[in-house]
Scaffold this motif. Structure first.
Motif, PDB file in Angstrom:
ATOM      1  N   ASN A  24     -17.471  32.245 -22.153  1.00 26.26           N
ATOM      2  CA  ASN A  24     -18.088  30.935 -21.985  1.00 26.26           C
ATOM      3  C   ASN A  24     -19.553  30.990 -22.424  1.00 26.26           C
ATOM      4  O   ASN A  24     -20.303  31.887 -22.025  1.00 26.26           O
ATOM      5  N   GLN A  26     -22.314  29.172 -21.865  1.00 27.69           N
ATOM      6  CA  GLN A  26     -23.387  29.091 -20.876  1.00 27.69           C
ATOM      7  C   GLN A  26     -23.463  30.372 -20.049  1.00 27.69           C
ATOM      8  O   GLN A  26     -24.547  30.849 -19.715  1.00 27.69           O
ATOM      9  N   PHE A  27     -22.311  30.934 -19.717  1.00 26.22           N
ATOM     10  CA  PHE A  27     -22.273  32.168 -18.936  1.00 26.22           C
ATOM     11  C   PHE A  27     -22.932  33.312 -19.708  1.00 26.22           C
ATOM     12  O   PHE A  27     -23.743  34.067 -19.155  1.00 26.22           O
ATOM     13  N   ASP A  41     -15.469  37.988 -10.861  1.00 24.44           N
ATOM     14  CA  ASP A  41     -15.170  36.833 -11.707  1.00 24.44           C
ATOM     15  C   ASP A  41     -14.106  35.992 -11.001  1.00 24.44           C
ATOM     16  O   ASP A  41     -12.941  36.394 -10.923  1.00 24.44           O
ATOM     17  N   ASP A  49     -14.317  36.224 -19.981  1.00 23.48           N
ATOM     18  CA  ASP A  49     -15.629  36.574 -19.412  1.00 23.48           C
ATOM     19  C   ASP A  49     -15.624  37.976 -18.830  1.00 23.48           C
ATOM     20  O   ASP A  49     -16.591  38.736 -18.985  1.00 23.48           O
ATOM     21  N   SER A 106     -19.425  35.250 -10.545  1.00 23.75           N
ATOM     22  CA  SER A 106     -19.280  34.187 -11.533  1.00 23.75           C
ATOM     23  C   SER A 106     -18.184  33.212 -11.121  1.00 23.75           C
ATOM     24  O   SER A 106     -17.084  33.622 -10.755  1.00 23.75           O
ATOM     25  N   GLN A 108     -16.854  30.080 -13.192  1.00 21.80           N
ATOM     26  CA  GLN A 108     -16.942  29.277 -14.405  1.00 21.80           C
ATOM     27  C   GLN A 108     -15.851  28.210 -14.416  1.00 21.80           C
ATOM     28  O   GLN A 108     -14.666  28.514 -14.459  1.00 21.80           O
ATOM     29  N   PHE A 109     -16.287  26.945 -14.359  1.00 20.98           N
ATOM     30  CA  PHE A 109     -15.362  25.811 -14.416  1.00 20.98           C
ATOM     31  C   PHE A 109     -14.246  25.954 -13.388  1.00 20.98           C
ATOM     32  O   PHE A 109     -13.060  25.831 -13.694  1.00 20.98           O
ATOM     33  N   VAL A 138     -20.949  27.526 -13.406  1.00 21.32           N
ATOM     34  CA  VAL A 138     -20.999  26.544 -14.495  1.00 21.32           C
ATOM     35  C   VAL A 138     -19.855  25.569 -14.282  1.00 21.32           C
ATOM     36  O   VAL A 138     -18.702  25.972 -14.149  1.00 21.32           O
ATOM     37  N   ASP A 139     -20.206  24.290 -14.229  1.00 20.31           N
ATOM     38  CA  ASP A 139     -19.239  23.226 -13.972  1.00 20.31           C
ATOM     39  C   ASP A 139     -19.262  22.213 -15.101  1.00 20.31           C
ATOM     40  O   ASP A 139     -20.279  22.036 -15.770  1.00 20.31           O
ATOM     41  N   ASP A 197     -22.660  20.321 -19.225  1.00 17.00           N
ATOM     42  CA  ASP A 197     -22.312  21.355 -18.249  1.00 17.00           C
ATOM     43  C   ASP A 197     -23.409  21.419 -17.195  1.00 17.00           C
ATOM     44  O   ASP A 197     -24.601  21.310 -17.524  1.00 17.00           O
ATOM     45  N   VAL A 199     -25.328  23.955 -14.995  1.00 13.43           N
ATOM     46  CA  VAL A 199     -25.579  25.396 -14.982  1.00 13.43           C
ATOM     47  C   VAL A 199     -26.415  25.720 -13.746  1.00 13.43           C
ATOM     48  O   VAL A 199     -27.515  25.191 -13.574  1.00 13.43           O
TER      49      VAL A 199
END
Length: 208
Positions: A24, A26-27, A41, A49, A106, A108-109, A138-139, A197, A199
């Protein structure tokens, strides 16, 4: 198999691959310069990731509810020579959470159209951060720009609203980055549209 797991097994079973296999964006942006350590994760999906972290020297606990997704993640890790650096765990995070503490957690989404106790999960994620460690969330900040109407109700809280829901003390966590970031996203028919996104990067203070 509960209803939530069945949903995600069906989701991943619809195609040979659901995600791109790339980290991802942004990650990668917020973690690229972190020193390697022990990472968690949450909702790892097909493992992009986790593999990216492992290739950079991290040891990773990668959690997902879907065994199908985890199988693909294991294959990706093995093919890229980092299978020994990642522990894959099948778990419904609404029912349990991995033991231990981590230098990086992490999420992520971590969205779902079925049962997902997201606020509780993210609060547990914050508690699993070691002093000096980082929580990266991160959404999606909005619905996909190529969709005029969702077929289900879904909330898209702002980055500040997500942080407020965690109810973290300022003297315990440093707000490193909390903002909405625009990126160019590619839709299912190849259409490119700007998409926001959220962050969120929080660091547990060394003295906490």
């Amino acid at each position: 198999m509960n209803e939530t797991q069945a949903h995600w097994e069906e989701h991943y079973g619809e195609r040979d691959r659901v995600w791109s296999g790339r980290v991802n964006v942004q990650f990668a942006d917020v973690t690229a310069d972190l020193p390697p350590g022990h990472a968690l994760d949450l909702g790892c999906g097909e493992g992009a990731d986790s593999v990216w972290l492992a290739e950079r020297g991290w040891t990773v606990v990668a959690v997902d509810i879907s065994e199908t997704a985890l199988g693909r993640a294991r294959e990706a890790a093995s093919s890229r020579g980092v299978g020994d650096r990642i522990e894959f765990v099948q778990l419904d995070l609404s029912d349990g959470f991995p033991d231990g503490t981590f230098d990086l957690v992490s999420a992520q989404f971590l969205h779902s159209t079925v049962r997902l106790d997201r606020t509780t999960i993210l609060a547990k994620a914050a508690r699993a951060i070691r002093p000096g460690g980082v929580l990266v969330i991160v959404d999606h900040g909005s619905a996909p720009p190529w969709v005029s109407k969702l077929d289900h109700h879904h909330e898209f809280p702002s980055a500040e609203e997500v942080v407020a829901g965690l109810n973290l003390a300022d003297d315990e966590f440093e707000r490193v980055r909390i903002e909405a970031v625009e990126r160019l996203a590619v839709g299912p028919e190849g259409q490119q549209r700007p998409w926001m996104d959220n962050v969120i990067v929080l660091r547990r203070r060394e003295s906490s």
